[in-house]
Design a protein around this motif. Sequence first.
Motif, PDB file in Angstrom:
ATOM      1  N   GLY A   1      71.862 -20.287 -33.029  1.00 16.52           N
ATOM      2  CA  GLY A   1      70.413 -20.089 -33.061  1.00 16.52           C
ATOM      3  C   GLY A   1      70.000 -19.159 -34.172  1.00 16.52           C
ATOM      4  N   LYS A   2      70.806 -18.101 -34.385  1.00 18.10           N
ATOM      5  CA  LYS A   2      70.509 -17.150 -35.465  1.00 18.10           C
ATOM      6  C   LYS A   2      70.591 -17.850 -36.816  1.00 18.10           C
ATOM      7  N   ARG A   3      71.664 -18.641 -36.979  1.00 12.32           N
ATOM      8  CA  ARG A   3      71.881 -19.308 -38.267  1.00 12.32           C
ATOM      9  C   ARG A   3      70.769 -20.311 -38.542  1.00 12.32           C
TER      10      ARG A   3
ATOM     11  N   THR B   1      67.605  -6.288 -41.509  1.00 14.96           N
ATOM     12  CA  THR B   1      68.954  -5.823 -41.157  1.00 14.96           C
ATOM     13  C   THR B   1      69.439  -6.510 -39.886  1.00 14.96           C
ATOM     14  N   GLY B   2      70.731  -6.794 -39.820  1.00 15.64           N
ATOM     15  CA  GLY B   2      71.308  -7.318 -38.580  1.00 15.64           C
ATOM     16  C   GLY B   2      72.077  -8.615 -38.814  1.00 15.64           C
ATOM     17  N   SER B   3      72.632  -9.141 -37.720  1.00 21.68           N
ATOM     18  CA  SER B   3      73.509 -10.317 -37.831  1.00 21.68           C
ATOM     19  C   SER B   3      72.721 -11.593 -38.124  1.00 21.68           C
TER      20      SER B   3
ATOM     21  N   ASP C   1      63.110 -10.670 -41.203  1.00 23.48           N
ATOM     22  CA  ASP C   1      63.931  -9.744 -40.423  1.00 23.48           C
ATOM     23  C   ASP C   1      64.120 -10.267 -39.008  1.00 23.48           C
ATOM     24  N   GLY C   2      65.133  -9.752 -38.348  1.00 21.58           N
ATOM     25  CA  GLY C   2      65.398 -10.139 -36.963  1.00 21.58           C
ATOM     26  C   GLY C   2      64.642  -9.243 -36.002  1.00 21.58           C
ATOM     27  N   ALA C   3      65.001  -9.336 -34.740  1.00 25.10           N
ATOM     28  CA  ALA C   3      64.402  -8.480 -33.709  1.00 25.10           C
ATOM     29  C   ALA C   3      65.331  -8.451 -32.509  1.00 25.10           C
ATOM     30  N   ASP C   4      65.110  -7.481 -31.638  1.00 23.67           N
ATOM     31  CA  ASP C   4      65.893  -7.409 -30.404  1.00 23.67           C
ATOM     32  C   ASP C   4      65.207  -8.145 -29.262  1.00 23.67           C
ATOM     33  N   GLU C   5      63.862  -8.106 -29.279  1.00 20.73           N
ATOM     34  CA  GLU C   5      63.067  -8.851 -28.295  1.00 20.73           C
ATOM     35  C   GLU C   5      61.753  -9.248 -28.950  1.00 20.73           C
TER      36      GLU C   5
ATOM     37  N   ARG D   1      62.784   1.860 -42.135  1.00 20.97           N
ATOM     38  CA  ARG D   1      62.622   1.136 -43.391  1.00 20.97           C
ATOM     39  C   ARG D   1      62.149  -0.299 -43.130  1.00 20.97           C
ATOM     40  N   GLU D   2      62.558  -0.853 -41.973  1.00 22.01           N
ATOM     41  CA  GLU D   2      62.069  -2.185 -41.610  1.00 22.01           C
ATOM     42  C   GLU D   2      60.556  -2.155 -41.430  1.00 22.01           C
ATOM     43  N   LYS D   3      60.065  -1.129 -40.768  1.00 19.71           N
ATOM     44  CA  LYS D   3      58.634  -1.032 -40.488  1.00 19.71           C
ATOM     45  C   LYS D   3      57.855  -0.774 -41.777  1.00 19.71           C
TER      46      LYS D   3
ATOM     47  N   ILE E   1      60.407  -5.740 -30.222  1.00 17.71           N
ATOM     48  CA  ILE E   1      61.207  -4.524 -30.176  1.00 17.71           C
ATOM     49  C   ILE E   1      62.260  -4.670 -31.264  1.00 17.71           C
ATOM     50  N   LYS E   2      62.344  -3.633 -32.124  1.00 25.21           N
ATOM     51  CA  LYS E   2      63.335  -3.623 -33.194  1.00 25.21           C
ATOM     52  C   LYS E   2      64.011  -2.265 -33.243  1.00 25.21           C
ATOM     53  N   GLY E   3      65.176  -2.210 -33.917  1.00 21.22           N
ATOM     54  CA  GLY E   3      65.857  -0.930 -34.038  1.00 21.22           C
ATOM     55  C   GLY E   3      67.250  -0.924 -33.455  1.00 21.22           C
ATOM     56  N   GLY E   4      67.662  -2.068 -32.900  1.00 20.88           N
ATOM     57  CA  GLY E   4      69.033  -2.152 -32.383  1.00 20.88           C
ATOM     58  C   GLY E   4      70.062  -1.810 -33.449  1.00 20.88           C
ATOM     59  N   GLY E   5      69.685  -2.138 -34.706  1.00 17.04           N
ATOM     60  CA  GLY E   5      70.573  -1.858 -35.833  1.00 17.04           C
ATOM     61  C   GLY E   5      70.288  -0.533 -36.516  1.00 17.04           C
ATOM     62  N   ALA E   6      69.431   0.284 -35.935  1.00 16.39           N
ATOM     63  CA  ALA E   6      69.142   1.658 -36.398  1.00 16.39           C
ATOM     64  C   ALA E   6      68.408   1.701 -37.737  1.00 16.39           C
ATOM     65  N   ALA E   7      67.799   0.568 -38.137  1.00 20.57           N
ATOM     66  CA  ALA E   7      67.110   0.498 -39.437  1.00 20.57           C
ATOM     67  C   ALA E   7      65.599   0.420 -39.279  1.00 20.57           C
TER      68      ALA E   7
HETATM   69  O1  DER Z   1      67.619  -3.358 -35.847  1.00 20.01           O
HETATM   70  C1  DER Z   1      66.851  -4.343 -35.964  1.00 20.01           C
HETATM   71  O2  DER Z   1      65.617  -4.289 -35.792  1.00 20.01           O
HETATM   72  C2  DER Z   1      67.477  -5.651 -36.286  1.00 20.01           C
HETATM   73  O3  DER Z   1      66.531  -6.554 -36.723  1.00 20.01           O
HETATM   74  C3  DER Z   1      68.251  -6.099 -35.100  1.00 20.01           C
HETATM   75  O4  DER Z   1      67.774  -5.561 -33.940  1.00 20.01           O
HETATM   76  C4  DER Z   1      68.418  -7.561 -34.907  1.00 20.01           C
HETATM   77  O5  DER Z   1      69.777  -7.677 -34.811  1.00 20.01           O
HETATM   78  P1  DER Z   1      70.557  -9.055 -34.674  1.00 20.01           P
HETATM   79  O6  DER Z   1      69.935 -10.004 -35.647  1.00 20.01           O
HETATM   80  O7  DER Z   1      71.957  -8.665 -35.056  1.00 20.01           O
HETATM   81  O8  DER Z   1      70.404  -9.473 -33.258  1.00 20.01           O
END
Ligand code: DER
Length: 214
Positions: free
Chosen positions: A6-8, A28-30, A81-85, A102-104, A93-99
């Motif tokens: 799904g990510k890809r 940032t993120g996978s 960019d990605g997101a956590d939710e 700068r993302e905001k 909700i973002k920040g799972g990757g601690a970035a």
């Molecule tokens: O940190 C973030 O906001 C990233 O976008 C992250 O939360 C998304 O990570 P993932 O693409 O590895 O799920």
Amino acid sequence: NDAENGKRAAAERALALVEPGSVVGVGTGSTVRWFIEGLARMRHDIEGAVSSSEASTALLRERGIAVYDLNGVGEIPLYVDGADECDGSRCLIKGGGAALTREKIIAAVAREFVCIIDPAKRVDVLGRFPLPVEVIPMARSHVARELLDLGGQPVWREGVVTDNGNWILDVHHLQITDPEALETAINQIVGVVTVGLFARRRADRVLIGADGEI
Ligand code: DER
């Protein structure tokens, strides 16, 4: 697996939105890692990138993509960019990757913010994923007490220092039915650098897996 597929898929769809000759905003993120792989294939068709983390900067540069300081570029047509939710109003909700900071910042500058997620991140109400809050280290305990008063359960992400030299609190047990109000409330707490709620400036489009979109 399903999440990775799904990510890809979402990342591949975002590549089609990249303007030739532009400077691309990269998160940032996978999930974004797939987007960066795609940018590498089209690196001669873009001017370069601005990046939300040292990690993404390294990935971009390793693939021959120029990474610019945000202060040195004009308008950014697109930020991916990605997101956590993600909820039904495209609040994130973002920040799972601690970035998150700068993302905001790049999201604020970009003309269009396109979020790429796998379907598992699409929720009705934000908050099952703990809400990241970047704090000035000396204010950690003060901010934690304020977050408790807001009904959250803050947990220090011990051992993690952000690219900006700050710490992160992850706030559990929130049911975020009014994301803009909570984002504003947490922004007011002295010592908070950034809250990982993207509601005041939310995604303009969310690409979900292979064919979902809101
Ligand atoms: O940190 C973030 O906001 C990233 O976008 C992250 O939360 C998304 O990570 P993932 O693409 O590895 O799920």
